[in-house]
Design a protein around this motif. Structure first.
Motif, PDB file in Angstrom:
ATOM      1  N   ILE A 136       1.776   5.859  -8.674  1.00  0.00           N
ATOM      2  CA  ILE A 136       1.197   4.766  -9.453  1.00  0.00           C
ATOM      3  C   ILE A 136       1.103   3.552  -8.526  1.00  0.00           C
ATOM      4  CG2 ILE A 136       1.456   3.240 -11.433  1.00  0.00           C
ATOM      5  CD1 ILE A 136       0.936   6.098 -12.235  1.00  0.00           C
ATOM      6  N   ASP A 137      -0.081   2.976  -8.447  1.00  0.00           N
ATOM      7  CA  ASP A 137      -0.340   1.821  -7.585  1.00  0.00           C
ATOM      8  C   ASP A 137      -0.655   0.598  -8.439  1.00  0.00           C
ATOM      9  OD1 ASP A 137      -0.960   0.303  -5.231  1.00  0.00           O
ATOM     10  OD2 ASP A 137      -3.084   0.620  -5.663  1.00  0.00           O
ATOM     11  N   LYS A 138      -0.047  -0.525  -8.104  1.00  0.00           N
ATOM     12  CA  LYS A 138      -0.334  -1.772  -8.809  1.00  0.00           C
ATOM     13  C   LYS A 138      -1.567  -2.429  -8.197  1.00  0.00           C
ATOM     14  CE  LYS A 138       4.654  -2.351  -9.301  1.00  0.00           C
ATOM     15  NZ  LYS A 138       5.827  -3.142  -8.872  1.00  0.00           N
TER      16      LYS A 138
ATOM     17  N   THR B 185     -10.636   1.600  -6.743  1.00  0.00           N
ATOM     18  CA  THR B 185     -10.054   0.319  -7.143  1.00  0.00           C
ATOM     19  C   THR B 185     -10.971  -0.395  -8.126  1.00  0.00           C
ATOM     20  OG1 THR B 185      -9.117   0.161  -4.914  1.00  0.00           O
ATOM     21  CG2 THR B 185      -8.994  -1.808  -6.284  1.00  0.00           C
TER      22      THR B 185
ATOM     23  N   SER C  15      -5.408  -3.334  -3.768  1.00  0.00           N
ATOM     24  CA  SER C  15      -4.222  -2.491  -3.907  1.00  0.00           C
ATOM     25  C   SER C  15      -2.984  -3.229  -3.409  1.00  0.00           C
ATOM     26  CB  SER C  15      -4.411  -1.199  -3.099  1.00  0.00           C
ATOM     27  OG  SER C  15      -3.209  -0.464  -3.037  1.00  0.00           O
ATOM     28  N   TYR C  16      -1.927  -3.232  -4.223  1.00  0.00           N
ATOM     29  CA  TYR C  16      -0.694  -3.923  -3.841  1.00  0.00           C
ATOM     30  C   TYR C  16      -0.103  -3.343  -2.565  1.00  0.00           C
ATOM     31  CZ  TYR C  16       4.225  -5.337  -3.938  1.00  0.00           C
ATOM     32  OH  TYR C  16       5.465  -5.813  -3.596  1.00  0.00           O
TER      33      TYR C  16
ATOM     34  N   ILE D 276       4.228  -9.175  -9.458  1.00  0.00           N
ATOM     35  CA  ILE D 276       3.777  -7.842  -9.035  1.00  0.00           C
ATOM     36  C   ILE D 276       4.891  -7.017  -8.398  1.00  0.00           C
ATOM     37  CG2 ILE D 276       2.994  -8.511  -6.726  1.00  0.00           C
ATOM     38  CD1 ILE D 276       0.519  -6.655  -7.302  1.00  0.00           C
TER      39      ILE D 276
ATOM     40  N   TYR E 295       5.467  -4.637 -14.024  1.00  0.00           N
ATOM     41  CA  TYR E 295       4.095  -5.097 -13.830  1.00  0.00           C
ATOM     42  C   TYR E 295       3.138  -4.012 -14.324  1.00  0.00           C
ATOM     43  CZ  TYR E 295       0.036  -7.000 -11.230  1.00  0.00           C
ATOM     44  OH  TYR E 295      -1.191  -7.518 -10.862  1.00  0.00           O
TER      45      TYR E 295
ATOM     46  N   SER F 170      -2.006  -1.598 -13.403  1.00  0.00           N
ATOM     47  CA  SER F 170      -1.843  -0.539 -12.392  1.00  0.00           C
ATOM     48  C   SER F 170      -2.768   0.629 -12.652  1.00  0.00           C
ATOM     49  CB  SER F 170      -0.391  -0.060 -12.370  1.00  0.00           C
ATOM     50  OG  SER F 170      -0.019   0.447 -13.639  1.00  0.00           O
ATOM     51  N   ARG F 171      -2.836   1.526 -11.675  1.00  0.00           N
ATOM     52  CA  ARG F 171      -3.680   2.730 -11.771  1.00  0.00           C
ATOM     53  C   ARG F 171      -3.028   3.868 -10.991  1.00  0.00           C
ATOM     54  NH1 ARG F 171      -7.277   1.842  -7.191  1.00  0.00           N
ATOM     55  NH2 ARG F 171      -6.043   0.666  -5.685  1.00  0.00           N
TER      56      ARG F 171
ATOM     57  N   LEU G 158       4.675   1.744  -3.914  1.00  0.00           N
ATOM     58  CA  LEU G 158       4.166   2.671  -4.934  1.00  0.00           C
ATOM     59  C   LEU G 158       5.309   3.271  -5.747  1.00  0.00           C
ATOM     60  CD1 LEU G 158       1.562   4.612  -2.759  1.00  0.00           C
ATOM     61  CD2 LEU G 158       1.114   2.706  -4.308  1.00  0.00           C
TER      62      LEU G 158
END
Length: 332
Positions: A143-145, A212, A252-253, A275, A280, A283-284, A319
């Protein structure tokens, strides 16, 4: 003029042929992976460790965009494609399908050296792979913020740390559809001492096909960002924000976590949550796409086993580790 045109055509053909030959011959010695530019930083960290082990093939990761990753798996250029968005039924090209629903949305665990489905001992990987020719698998692995970043007007820079999507769920939609100024945004967020001016928010979006962008548009309910400038990578997005006063964008964080402390741009909290905090919510997922066949699954399984054992890569890239097999989202 004709000679120049002939030389150009010949040069182009040589380049195309070279890439084709390189792909064919390198595939004997390497696993060819590729796709999302947002996944690139993570995969470079993976390959730096993976490729030191001489007991298996090395990995080459080509950062060409999420849709390119999907298409390249479909046409057998890549062994595994990587996308930085949710997997939907229409992620694949027409005529290609994911495996049946009974194999979908299964959480994976590592039990000793084996990769298993959590709380489902009857699940059959062999049965799942015994499918028609054009069936595919997806595998969520992280999972990416998504960070909202901006180059704010001087009067606002220290006053607007957060965007409240709970109270103003359409705020990002308004920004990207061109109907909000910085003064109006400040007013909606409860900022005091707003100057009597009208400063346009310069919105910057990712290119069409970017994972994104798809994730951001879905999360923010953006339907039309045609008036936004376009950045074709995370790096270009950050650079454009730095160089463009009054701008806002998203990235992307994992790409910017080491740059945040430099304070060359503003990183917004979402609903008052920083974040860096685990809660937070903007995310995706990061997903792998592969063909539903034994050789492809064995590659993915070996990579998943490797990732289970290397939490430090997830920590370094900001991540969250999360393995879900065939999490297909149905929309509309």
């Amino acid at each position: 003029m004709k000679i120049k045109k002939i030389v150009y055509i010949i040069s182009s053909l040589i380049i195309i042929l070279s890439i084709l030959l390189w792909t064919i011959f390198s595939s004997n010695n390497y696993y060819m992976y590729g796709g999302s530019t947002s996944v690139n930083e993570f995969m470079q960290a993976v390959t730096n460790i993976w490729n030191k082990d001489k007991s298996h093939k090395k990995i080459i990761y080509n950062s060409m965009g999420s849709q390119y990753g999907v298409n390249s798996v479909e046409n057998n250029t890549f062994n595994i494609g990587f996308i930085s968005k949710e997997v939907e039924n229409n992620t694949l090209s027409k005529g290609n399908e994911f495996v049946d629903k009974k194999y979908q949305d299964k959480t994976l665990i590592k039990d000793g050296e084996a990769i298993k489905v959590k709380d489902d001992s009857s699940f059959s990987f062999v049965e799942m792979l015994n499918n028609e020719k054009n069936r595919f698998l997806s595998l969520q692995f992280a999972i990416d913020k998504i960070a909202i970043i901006g180059n704010l007007p001087n009067w606002l820079n220290e006053k607007l740390p957060s965007i409240n999507l709970k109270e103003h769920p359409n705020i990002l939609k308004k920004i990207y559809e061109g109907s909000l100024t910085w003064e109006q945004l400040a007013k909606e967020e409860g900022i005091k001492d707003i100057p009597n001016s009208s400063t346009k928010i310069i919105s910057i979006a990712r290119e069409s096909g970017s994972g994104t962008r798809t994730a951001f548009d879905d999360l923010a309910d953006v339907k039309n960002s045609k008036d936004s400038s376009v950045a074709t990578s995370n790096g270009m997005m950050v650079q454009n924000i730095k160089n463009t006063p009054n701008s806002i964008g998203y990235v992307s964080y994992g790409f910017i976590q080491n740059e945040i402390q430099k304070k060359e741009f503003t990183t917004f909290e979402i609903n008052g949550v920083d974040i860096k905090n685990k809660d937070y919510s903007f995310s995706r997922p990061f997903n792998m796409i592969l063909k539903a066949k034994k050789s492809s699954w064995n590659q993915a399984k070996n990579l998943v086993s490797f990732l289970f054992d290397h939490q430090e890569i997830y920590d370094k890239e900001g991540l969250v580790k999360d393995f879900v097999l065939n999490k297909i989202i149905s929309k509309g």
